[in-house]
Scaffold this motif. Structure first.
Motif, mmCIF file in Angstrom:
data_model
loop_
_atom_site.group_PDB
_atom_site.id
_atom_site.type_symbol
_atom_site.label_atom_id
_atom_site.label_comp_id
_atom_site.label_asym_id
_atom_site.label_seq_id
_atom_site.Cartn_x
_atom_site.Cartn_y
_atom_site.Cartn_z
ATOM 1 N N ILE A 100 0.819 -1.205 0.000
ATOM 2 C CA ILE A 100 0.000 0.000 0.000
ATOM 3 C C ILE A 100 0.857 1.260 0.000
ATOM 4 N N GLY A 101 2.010 1.208 0.663
ATOM 5 C CA GLY A 101 2.890 2.373 0.681
ATOM 6 C C GLY A 101 3.421 2.703 -0.693
ATOM 7 N N ALA A 102 3.761 1.671 -1.469
ATOM 8 C CA ALA A 102 4.266 1.884 -2.826
ATOM 9 C C ALA A 102 3.194 2.487 -3.718
ATOM 10 N N LEU A 103 1.939 2.063 -3.524
ATOM 11 C CA LEU A 103 0.851 2.616 -4.338
ATOM 12 C C LEU A 103 0.680 4.103 -4.068
ATOM 13 N N SER A 104 0.883 4.493 -2.822
ATOM 14 C CA SER A 104 0.707 5.894 -2.462
ATOM 15 C C SER A 104 1.744 6.801 -3.107
ATOM 16 N N SER A 105 2.857 6.211 -3.547
ATOM 17 C CA SER A 105 3.918 7.008 -4.155
ATOM 18 C C SER A 105 3.801 7.114 -5.669
ATOM 19 N N LEU A 106 2.772 6.454 -6.266
ATOM 20 C CA LEU A 106 2.595 6.513 -7.718
ATOM 21 C C LEU A 106 2.056 7.873 -8.147
ATOM 22 N N ALA A 107 2.209 8.157 -9.430
ATOM 23 C CA ALA A 107 1.766 9.451 -9.971
ATOM 24 C C ALA A 107 0.243 9.571 -10.004
ATOM 25 N N VAL A 108 -0.453 8.439 -10.075
ATOM 26 C CA VAL A 108 -1.919 8.472 -10.112
ATOM 27 C C VAL A 108 -2.449 8.606 -8.689
ATOM 28 N N SER A 109 -3.643 9.164 -8.566
ATOM 29 C CA SER A 109 -4.227 9.368 -7.242
ATOM 30 C C SER A 109 -4.755 8.062 -6.672
ATOM 31 N N ARG A 110 -4.936 8.042 -5.368
ATOM 32 C CA ARG A 110 -5.446 6.854 -4.718
ATOM 33 C C ARG A 110 -6.890 6.576 -5.134
ATOM 34 N N GLY A 111 -7.640 7.644 -5.378
ATOM 35 C CA GLY A 111 -9.002 7.457 -5.867
ATOM 36 C C GLY A 111 -9.023 6.797 -7.236
ATOM 37 N N GLN A 112 -8.077 7.170 -8.097
ATOM 38 C CA GLN A 112 -7.982 6.553 -9.417
ATOM 39 C C GLN A 112 -7.584 5.085 -9.319
ATOM 40 N N ILE A 113 -6.745 4.762 -8.348
ATOM 41 C CA ILE A 113 -6.346 3.365 -8.153
ATOM 42 C C ILE A 113 -7.556 2.519 -7.757
ATOM 43 N N ALA A 114 -8.362 3.024 -6.823
ATOM 44 C CA ALA A 114 -9.562 2.299 -6.397
ATOM 45 C C ALA A 114 -10.547 2.165 -7.551
ATOM 46 N N THR A 115 -10.705 3.244 -8.334
ATOM 47 C CA THR A 115 -11.593 3.187 -9.498
ATOM 48 C C THR A 115 -11.113 2.148 -10.496
ATOM 49 N N ALA A 116 -9.801 2.105 -10.723
ATOM 50 C CA ALA A 116 -9.220 1.127 -11.649
ATOM 51 C C ALA A 116 -9.475 -0.299 -11.167
ATOM 52 N N LYS A 117 -9.393 -0.502 -9.873
ATOM 53 C CA LYS A 117 -9.653 -1.830 -9.318
ATOM 54 C C LYS A 117 -11.089 -2.262 -9.614
ATOM 55 N N PHE A 118 -12.034 -1.337 -9.451
ATOM 56 C CA PHE A 118 -13.434 -1.657 -9.746
ATOM 57 C C PHE A 118 -13.635 -1.937 -11.241
ATOM 58 N N ILE A 119 -12.977 -1.171 -12.090
ATOM 59 C CA ILE A 119 -13.111 -1.376 -13.536
ATOM 60 C C ILE A 119 -12.589 -2.752 -13.925
ATOM 61 N N VAL A 120 -11.429 -3.112 -13.412
ATOM 62 C CA VAL A 120 -10.841 -4.419 -13.726
ATOM 63 C C VAL A 120 -11.732 -5.545 -13.204
ATOM 64 N N LEU A 121 -12.237 -5.386 -11.988
ATOM 65 C CA LEU A 121 -13.129 -6.400 -11.413
ATOM 66 C C LEU A 121 -14.387 -6.553 -12.255
ATOM 67 N N ALA A 122 -14.978 -5.428 -12.675
ATOM 68 C CA ALA A 122 -16.212 -5.466 -13.461
ATOM 69 C C ALA A 122 -15.991 -6.124 -14.818
ATOM 70 N N VAL A 123 -14.916 -5.753 -15.495
ATOM 71 C CA VAL A 123 -14.633 -6.328 -16.816
ATOM 72 C C VAL A 123 -14.410 -7.830 -16.712
ATOM 73 N N TRP A 124 -13.615 -8.234 -15.728
ATOM 74 C CA TRP A 124 -13.369 -9.672 -15.554
ATOM 75 C C TRP A 124 -14.671 -10.406 -15.233
ATOM 76 N N ALA A 125 -15.505 -9.842 -14.357
ATOM 77 C CA ALA A 125 -16.759 -10.483 -13.978
ATOM 78 C C ALA A 125 -17.695 -10.627 -15.175
ATOM 79 N N ILE A 126 -17.760 -9.598 -16.019
ATOM 80 C CA ILE A 126 -18.626 -9.658 -17.211
ATOM 81 C C ILE A 126 -18.115 -10.709 -18.188
ATOM 82 N N VAL A 127 -16.808 -10.740 -18.405
ATOM 83 C CA VAL A 127 -16.234 -11.704 -19.347
ATOM 84 C C VAL A 127 -16.445 -13.131 -18.863
ATOM 85 N N VAL A 128 -16.151 -13.382 -17.599
ATOM 86 C CA VAL A 128 -16.287 -14.744 -17.095
ATOM 87 C C VAL A 128 -17.757 -15.161 -17.044
ATOM 88 N N SER A 129 -18.659 -14.218 -16.802
ATOM 89 C CA SER A 129 -20.093 -14.527 -16.833
ATOM 90 C C SER A 129 -20.528 -14.925 -18.234
#
Length: 260
Positions: A100-129
């Motif tokens: 988590i500390g390394a993520l906080s040092s990235l150029a993207v915001s923490r909110g964008q990281i959480a949003t990206a996680k949801f996008i990846v989860l949603a895409v994978w869930a739709i594909v596997v469904s």
């Protein structure tokens, strides 16, 4: 825009290389359709065993409709468990693996990281469904002659919609895993939800409980219970998911849990 694209690519790389994702994909895309087909075979057999008796209670209609209905009931449980575990892992692993500390040092915001996680989860869930739906159709071709009729395709559509609604119900686990600083907390809550859903359903309040509504709509409580699910009750998982995603992204953006 570049930040969110980079975050999505980064999160997808982590998910693609994880054993958790591939194991979850195999369970949903292979094991669940095979289990559904096995239950249908047991229901159509002359056996009086417990499996056959239980399988017959899950059968709604006949032919392709029954095949899709049984698959939908199995998926209503399997989707919540399997995708729920993946959701917990995606959001909780950063704390468990101490990244988590390394993520906080990235150029993207923490909110964008959480949003990206949801996008990846949603895409994978739709594909596997989609893969599960295709596998269910392919297995049905071995048991039935010809393609499903128009009304039977509607049952398949119901299966797909119910599966996606159930997948949406996993999003609160992202918030739990984040606040709990690890995926084990989220998994513990997941199984607590499953137990609670059983209790609420037995008490006769399942139609108003978001975690029970899709399962009941797919026939897990019988045809009569499925017919009593209203549109508002059926869409309640989407409202819960929207609130959970908003709260999770806000937590990632503002929480002080990153500071060590």
């Amino acid at each position: 825009m570049k930040g969110i694209v980079a975050a999505v690519a980064f999160e997808w790389l982590k998910l693609r290389r994880s054993t958790v994702m591939w194991a979850a994909t195999a369970v949903l895309a292979v094991a669940v359709p095979l289990l559904s087909a096995g239950l249908m075979a047991a229901a159509r057999s002359d056996s009086d065993g417990q499996l056959a008796v239980k399988a017959r209670t899950m059968v709604i209609g006949s032919g392709w409709s029954a095949h899709f209905a049984v698959a939908g009931q199995v998926l209503s449980v399997a989707t919540l468990v399997v995708i729920g575990i993946v959701c917990c892992w995606i959001f909780g692993r950063e704390f468990t693996d101490d990244t988590i500390g390394a993520l906080s040092s990235l150029a993207v915001s923490r909110g964008q990281i959480a949003t990206a996680k949801f996008i990846v989860l949603a895409v994978w869930a739709i594909v596997v469904s989609a893969v599960v739906v295709l596998a269910t159709i392919l297995l049905g071709l071995f048991a039935y002659d010809g393609w499903p009729a128009s009304d039977e395709w509607m049952v398949l559509t119901k299966l797909a919609v119910g599966t996606l609604l159930t997948a949406a119900l996993t999003t609160p686990l992202a918030l739990v895993s984040s606040i709990g600083r690890g995926y084990l907390t989220g998994i513990a809550v997941l199984f607590a939800i499953i137990v609670t859903t059983q209790i609420v359903t037995i008490a006769g309040l399942g139609s108003w409980f978001p975690y029970a509504a899709p399962s009941l709509w797919l026939g897990l409580g019988g045809p009569q219970a499925a017919d009593q699910i209203t549109l508002i009750q059926l869409l309640s998982p989407l409202l819960l998911s929207a609130v959970a995603m908003t709260a999770t992204i806000s937590w990632w953006r503002w929480s002080s849990a990153y500071r060590r």
